[in-house]
Scaffold this motif. Sequence first.
Motif, PDB file in Angstrom:
ATOM      1  N   ILE A  39      36.651  32.482  37.276  1.00 32.81           N
ATOM      2  CA  ILE A  39      36.010  32.970  36.044  1.00 32.81           C
ATOM      3  C   ILE A  39      34.633  33.542  36.366  1.00 32.81           C
ATOM      4  N   ASP A  40      33.836  32.779  37.118  1.00 28.14           N
ATOM      5  CA  ASP A  40      32.478  33.227  37.441  1.00 28.14           C
ATOM      6  C   ASP A  40      32.479  34.505  38.279  1.00 28.14           C
ATOM      7  N   MET A  41      33.456  34.648  39.167  1.00 27.51           N
ATOM      8  CA  MET A  41      33.520  35.852  40.001  1.00 27.51           C
ATOM      9  C   MET A  41      33.873  37.095  39.180  1.00 27.51           C
ATOM     10  N   GLU A  49      23.146  37.869  40.483  1.00 34.28           N
ATOM     11  CA  GLU A  49      24.114  36.961  39.843  1.00 34.28           C
ATOM     12  C   GLU A  49      25.250  36.623  40.800  1.00 34.28           C
ATOM     13  N   TRP A  50      25.685  37.599  41.558  1.00 32.74           N
ATOM     14  CA  TRP A  50      26.755  37.384  42.543  1.00 32.74           C
ATOM     15  C   TRP A  50      26.317  36.354  43.588  1.00 32.74           C
ATOM     16  N   GLY A  55      26.484  30.999  45.995  1.00 40.70           N
ATOM     17  CA  GLY A  55      25.711  29.815  46.382  1.00 40.70           C
ATOM     18  C   GLY A  55      26.163  28.560  45.649  1.00 40.70           C
ATOM     19  N   LYS A  56      26.478  28.704  44.376  1.00 40.83           N
ATOM     20  CA  LYS A  56      26.944  27.565  43.577  1.00 40.83           C
ATOM     21  C   LYS A  56      28.223  26.977  44.167  1.00 40.83           C
TER      22      LYS A  56
END
Length: 161
Positions: A39-41, A49-50, A55-56
């Motif tokens: 989802i985040d990608m 943001e990428w 990193g997360k």
Amino acid sequence: MKKSIIFVLLVLIYFPCFSQVINNVFFPNDNQIDKQYEIDMQNWITNYEWKVVIGKYIGLWKKQMYLEMERLISVIPESEDMIRENQKKWDESLDLSYELVFDKVNLNAVGREDFIGSFSSGRITQYRERAKYYLCLFYTIKDQKSEDGCYTDTHKTELAK
């Protein structure tokens, strides 16, 4: 005692896992970390943001890897020093391989964002696979030590937060 230590050392160094079935059940592709990563990608807009997303998830899978290492140590505490030393060497090896690439590869010539993106995604995969490796060993050894010989319910795996 020596045979046990040698066996554990061989298992930790040479055998990726005793059971592919267990390996796939522990962290199926639909686990919460991987679901949220997908989802985040899809939602980042800027390079910043990428980088935050990458990193997360490097951090989450690294945390999960250490969680699984501690879980493994809990069933074979007599091998704690060996497991920690093995992990330290693995970490150092991973860091050295990344240093080599960043020292020797001209990122501007190969496409900085594409190369770093692929490389960072690879790091996520390496931590994820190492977490699976530890968890597989944990359940394999736990099942071998169980008195009733029952198969452990692997669906109760705790994911890092």
